[in-house]
Design a protein around this motif. Sequence first.
Motif, PDB file in Angstrom:
ATOM      1  N   GLY A   1      -6.674   0.265   9.071  1.00 46.65           N
ATOM      2  CA  GLY A   1      -8.009   0.142   8.496  1.00 46.65           C
ATOM      3  C   GLY A   1      -8.785  -1.037   9.051  1.00 46.65           C
ATOM      4  O   GLY A   1      -8.215  -2.000   9.548  1.00 46.65           O
ATOM      5  N   LYS A   2     -10.110  -0.913   8.920  1.00 39.18           N
ATOM      6  CA  LYS A   2     -11.014  -1.949   9.448  1.00 39.18           C
ATOM      7  C   LYS A   2     -11.458  -2.927   8.376  1.00 39.18           C
ATOM      8  O   LYS A   2     -12.090  -3.930   8.673  1.00 39.18           O
ATOM      9  N   ASN A   3     -11.157  -2.615   7.117  1.00 33.46           N
ATOM     10  CA  ASN A   3     -11.537  -3.504   6.018  1.00 33.46           C
ATOM     11  C   ASN A   3     -10.518  -3.329   4.888  1.00 33.46           C
ATOM     12  O   ASN A   3      -9.587  -2.529   5.001  1.00 33.46           O
ATOM     13  N   SER A   4     -10.706  -4.053   3.805  1.00 27.99           N
ATOM     14  CA  SER A   4      -9.735  -4.023   2.708  1.00 27.99           C
ATOM     15  C   SER A   4      -9.601  -2.639   2.085  1.00 27.99           C
ATOM     16  O   SER A   4      -8.500  -2.218   1.723  1.00 27.99           O
ATOM     17  N   LEU A   5     -10.709  -1.923   1.952  1.00 29.19           N
ATOM     18  CA  LEU A   5     -10.653  -0.581   1.357  1.00 29.19           C
ATOM     19  C   LEU A   5      -9.861   0.375   2.247  1.00 29.19           C
ATOM     20  O   LEU A   5      -8.967   1.078   1.775  1.00 29.19           O
ATOM     21  N   GLU A   6     -10.159   0.399   3.530  1.00 28.17           N
ATOM     22  CA  GLU A   6      -9.415   1.263   4.454  1.00 28.17           C
ATOM     23  C   GLU A   6      -7.946   0.840   4.524  1.00 28.17           C
ATOM     24  O   GLU A   6      -7.059   1.691   4.639  1.00 28.17           O
ATOM     25  N   SER A   7      -7.689  -0.452   4.442  1.00 22.42           N
ATOM     26  CA  SER A   7      -6.308  -0.935   4.447  1.00 22.42           C
ATOM     27  C   SER A   7      -5.550  -0.437   3.216  1.00 22.42           C
ATOM     28  O   SER A   7      -4.391  -0.027   3.310  1.00 22.42           O
ATOM     29  N   ALA A   8      -6.196  -0.455   2.077  1.00 21.09           N
ATOM     30  CA  ALA A   8      -5.572   0.060   0.846  1.00 21.09           C
ATOM     31  C   ALA A   8      -5.299   1.556   0.973  1.00 21.09           C
ATOM     32  O   ALA A   8      -4.252   2.049   0.518  1.00 21.09           O
ATOM     33  N   GLN A   9      -6.211   2.301   1.585  1.00 20.07           N
ATOM     34  CA  GLN A   9      -6.000   3.736   1.789  1.00 20.07           C
ATOM     35  C   GLN A   9      -4.817   3.969   2.736  1.00 20.07           C
ATOM     36  O   GLN A   9      -4.013   4.873   2.513  1.00 20.07           O
ATOM     37  N   ALA A  10      -4.708   3.154   3.778  1.00 15.72           N
ATOM     38  CA  ALA A  10      -3.568   3.274   4.696  1.00 15.72           C
ATOM     39  C   ALA A  10      -2.265   2.943   3.974  1.00 15.72           C
ATOM     40  O   ALA A  10      -1.252   3.626   4.160  1.00 15.72           O
ATOM     41  N   ASP A  11      -2.281   1.904   3.138  1.00 15.10           N
ATOM     42  CA  ASP A  11      -1.095   1.555   2.353  1.00 15.10           C
ATOM     43  C   ASP A  11      -0.683   2.707   1.443  1.00 15.10           C
ATOM     44  O   ASP A  11       0.504   3.011   1.296  1.00 15.10           O
ATOM     45  N   ALA A  12      -1.652   3.345   0.816  1.00  7.29           N
ATOM     46  CA  ALA A  12      -1.356   4.478  -0.070  1.00  7.29           C
ATOM     47  C   ALA A  12      -0.700   5.609   0.716  1.00  7.29           C
ATOM     48  O   ALA A  12       0.245   6.250   0.229  1.00  7.29           O
ATOM     49  N   LEU A  13      -1.169   5.856   1.924  1.00  9.23           N
ATOM     50  CA  LEU A  13      -0.583   6.902   2.761  1.00  9.23           C
ATOM     51  C   LEU A  13       0.863   6.562   3.119  1.00  9.23           C
ATOM     52  O   LEU A  13       1.749   7.426   3.040  1.00  9.23           O
ATOM     53  N   VAL A  14       1.119   5.311   3.481  1.00  5.12           N
ATOM     54  CA  VAL A  14       2.494   4.887   3.790  1.00  5.12           C
ATOM     55  C   VAL A  14       3.385   5.092   2.574  1.00  5.12           C
ATOM     56  O   VAL A  14       4.469   5.671   2.656  1.00  5.12           O
ATOM     57  N   ASP A  15       2.932   4.632   1.402  1.00  2.66           N
ATOM     58  CA  ASP A  15       3.749   4.753   0.193  1.00  2.66           C
ATOM     59  C   ASP A  15       4.001   6.212  -0.181  1.00  2.66           C
ATOM     60  O   ASP A  15       5.112   6.569  -0.564  1.00  2.66           O
ATOM     61  N   ALA A  16       2.990   7.050  -0.073  1.00  5.74           N
ATOM     62  CA  ALA A  16       3.163   8.471  -0.386  1.00  5.74           C
ATOM     63  C   ALA A  16       4.144   9.127   0.578  1.00  5.74           C
ATOM     64  O   ALA A  16       4.972   9.953   0.173  1.00  5.74           O
TER      65      ALA A  16
END
Length: 127
Positions: free
Chosen positions: A81-96
């Motif tokens: 991700g390019k910002n905190s929101l996109e980073s959180a979305q990427a983290d959610a994908l990893v966790d899922a």
Amino acid sequence: MAPKFVLCYFNGRGYAEITRLLFAKAGVDYEDKRIEFDNWPPIKKDQPFGHLPVLTVNGNVKIAESRAIARYVAREHGFAGKNSLESAQADALVDATFDTVQAVSGYRRETDPEKKKELLADRKSVV
């Protein structure tokens, strides 16, 4: 000079697979060191936390824990991700993804057919 990566895991997909996929997507060369279960006991004591996977960077830094490794590789190669929101979305994908791997692994290891049915019914929302 590009870092040298060695990903060490058992000879199977499991918890190292998302990191392998990230390396493939990034087009990064790395050593995929596969350990047979019979060879694990003597090297276990040398691994951080006594677990695999472990990613060795430049021959001297060991990163343990599959999610930490995946997040590191994702950040290093522009997939976090390019910002905190996109980073959180990427983290959610990893966790899922890891939740799914864990659910499938438990199902595959179970030998009792009745328990397998229970696991499948219990995990349908995850898988």
